[in-house]
Design an enzyme around this catalytic site. Structure first.
Site, mmCIF file in Angstrom:
data_model
loop_
_atom_site.group_PDB
_atom_site.id
_atom_site.type_symbol
_atom_site.label_atom_id
_atom_site.label_comp_id
_atom_site.label_asym_id
_atom_site.label_seq_id
_atom_site.Cartn_x
_atom_site.Cartn_y
_atom_site.Cartn_z
ATOM 1 N N CYS A 124 34.043 32.392 34.204
ATOM 2 C CA CYS A 124 34.153 33.521 33.295
ATOM 3 C C CYS A 124 35.547 34.140 33.444
ATOM 4 C CB CYS A 124 33.054 34.554 33.534
ATOM 5 S SG CYS A 124 32.909 35.732 32.149
ATOM 6 N N ASP A 193 29.035 41.463 37.730
ATOM 7 C CA ASP A 193 28.542 42.497 36.807
ATOM 8 C C ASP A 193 27.699 43.504 37.555
ATOM 9 O OD1 ASP A 193 29.208 40.247 34.762
ATOM 10 O OD2 ASP A 193 28.996 42.146 33.675
HETATM 11 C C1 RUB Z 1 31.981 39.127 32.186
HETATM 12 C C2 RUB Z 1 31.660 38.636 33.563
HETATM 13 C C3 RUB Z 1 32.671 38.945 34.641
HETATM 14 C C4 RUB Z 1 32.286 40.273 35.310
HETATM 15 C C5 RUB Z 1 33.408 40.786 36.202
HETATM 16 O O1 RUB Z 1 30.931 38.935 31.279
HETATM 17 O O2 RUB Z 1 30.620 38.081 33.824
HETATM 18 O O3 RUB Z 1 32.664 37.941 35.622
HETATM 19 O O4 RUB Z 1 32.033 41.255 34.317
HETATM 20 O O5 RUB Z 1 34.542 41.044 35.420
HETATM 21 P P1 RUB Z 1 31.160 39.333 29.737
HETATM 22 P P2 RUB Z 1 35.631 42.129 35.852
HETATM 23 O O6 RUB Z 1 32.318 38.534 29.245
HETATM 24 O O7 RUB Z 1 29.860 38.961 29.087
HETATM 25 O O8 RUB Z 1 31.409 40.822 29.692
HETATM 26 O O9 RUB Z 1 36.106 41.701 37.210
HETATM 27 O O10 RUB Z 1 36.693 42.026 34.799
HETATM 28 O O11 RUB Z 1 34.981 43.460 35.878
#
Ligand code: RUB
Length: 308
Positions: A124, A193
Site C-alpha cells: 500500500c 490503519d
Molecule cells: C491506506 C493504508 C496505509 C495506512 C497507513 O489505505 O492502508 O497503509 O493508512 O498510511 P487507504 P499512513 O489507501 O485505503 O486509505 O502511514 O500514510 O498513515
C-alpha cells in the site's frame, strides 16, 4: 459546513487517503468549521460540533486515526461558546502539529532499523513507512525497495513515484508475487490503519498475506504506526470494523452482466495477528506489539476499567 462536507467527501472517495492524512485533514476541517460557527448557546454550539464530528467519523470506518483526531479535537471543558471555540481550535492545531512531528520522529527512529544494503518490501502507500525508508536513504544507506501494486486501488503507483523522486531504486510487483519475491527481501515495512489493544495490526488488504510470507521466510515485519493509530475502544471489547468498498473498484460491472451466480467482495483491510509482527515503530519509540495497551494508556488516556 460546506467545507467540512467537502473534506468528508474527499475522505469517502479516497481523494484524501492514508490514515495519517485522513486524521490531519479531519482535524483541519473541524478547526475551520468551528472558527466561523454561529451559535447562541453552548448547547447549540456543542450540538453542531457533534454533528460535524460524526459527519467526518462516518466517512471511513477502519482507520482509527480518524475518530482519534476528531474526538481529541472537539473535546472541551468550557461553558461558553467563545472559550469552547478557542479550545477546539487549539486542540486541532496541536493534533496537526503532533502528527507532523510524529512522521518526522518515525523517520528518524525507523531509519535506524534499516541497514545499509537492505532490500525493503512495502505494501500500500504509507507515509509513515515511506518516512522511515526515505530517511534511511538520505542518511546514505544504500537500499532498494520492492513495492506491491496493492490492488484494487493501486496505491503502489504512489510509492514508485515518491521513491523515484528520492532516486531510490524500486521494483514494482503484483500482489501475488509477494511470496515469490520474499527470498530477495531483508525486511518488510508497512504502515497501520489501526493497532488494537492486543497488538494486532489492521492495514491494507493483503498485509496479513505478506506477514505470513515474511514469517515463513524468517524476514522481520516492522510496522510503523503513530501513537494516534492505536485504538482505545478495543479496551472495551469493540472490534475494528473492516471497510467493504464498492465492488466496481475490483471488476467492471459489465463483466458481471451475464453471471448471476457470481458475487464480488472488496474488503479494504485485513488483520495481522501480533505474533507475526516483530516490532512496532511509533513516534514515541520502538515497542513490541504486546505494549499496545501502554501506548493507549499513556498517549490517549484510556485504561483498563474504562468500560464505557
Ligand atoms: C491506506 C493504508 C496505509 C495506512 C497507513 O489505505 O492502508 O497503509 O493508512 O498510511 P487507504 P499512513 O489507501 O485505503 O486509505 O502511514 O500514510 O498513515
Amino acid at each position: 459546513m460546506n467545507q467540512l462536507q467537502d473534506t468528508a467527501e474527499k475522505i469517502r472517495t479516497m481523494e484524501i487517503r492514508g490514515a495519517g492524512r485522513i486524521a490531519s485533514a479531519a482535524a483541519t476541517a473541524i478547526r475551520d468549521y468551528v472558527k466561523n460557527l454561529d451559535a447562541e448557546t453552548i448547547q447549540e454550539f456543542d450540538d453542531k460540533v457533534q454533528k460535524a464530528a460524526k459527519t467526518l467519523v462516518n466517512t471511513r470506518p477502519t482507520a482509527v486515526s480518524l475518530p482519534n483526531a476528531v474526538w481529541m479535537s472537539v473535546k472541551h471543558s468550557k461553558t461558553n461558546v467563545d472559550d469552547a471555540r478557542e479550545e477546539i481550535i487549539n486542540n486541532a492545531n496541536r493534533f496537526i502539529k503532533q502528527a507532523d512531528n510524529a512522521l518526522e520522529n518515525i523517520g528518524k527512529i525507523g531509519s535506524k532499523r534499516i541497514q545499509d544494503g537492505d532490500v525493503v518490501m512495502t505494501h500500500c502507500n504509507s507515509h509513515a513507512a515511506l518516512s522511515a525508508i526515505t530517511t534511511a536513504f538520505e542518511k546514505g544507506k544504500n537500499i532498494s525497495v520492492i513495492t506491491t501494486e496493492s490492488r484494487p486501488r493501486k496505491q503502489g503507483l504512489l510509492n514508485i513515484k515518491h521513491l523515484n523522486d528520492y532516486n531510490i531504486p524500486t521494483t514494482y510487483i503484483v500482489d501475488s508475487a509477494v511470496r515469490s519475491c520474499m527470498k530477495d527481501v531483508d525486511k518488510v515495512i508497512v504502515g497501520a490503519d489501526a493497532i488494537s489493544v492486543n497488538g494486532a495490526l489492521i492495514n491494507k488488504i493483503g498485509t496479513s498475506q505478506l506477514a505470513l510470507a515474511a514469517h515463513e521466510s524468517r524476514v522481520n515485519l516492522l510496522v510503523v504506526a503513530e501513537t494516534y493509530k492505536f485504538s482505545p475502544s478495543t479496551i472495551q471489547g469493540e472490534m475494528i470494523e473492516i471497510e467493504d468498498r464498492p465492488t466496481d473498484e475490483v471488476i467492471n460491472p459489465d463483466d458481471l452482466r451475464d453471471l448471476p451466480y457470481v458475487e464480488v467482495k472488496n474488503p479494504a483491510f485485513d488483520i495481522t495477528p501480533a505474533e507475526y509482527i516483530d516490532l512496532i515503530i511509533t513516534d514515541a519509540g520502538v515497542i513490541s506489539p504486546s505494549m499496545a495497551y501502554f501506548i493507549i494508556k499513556e498517549y490517549q488516556g484510556w485504561e483498563l476499567g474504562d468500560i464505557g
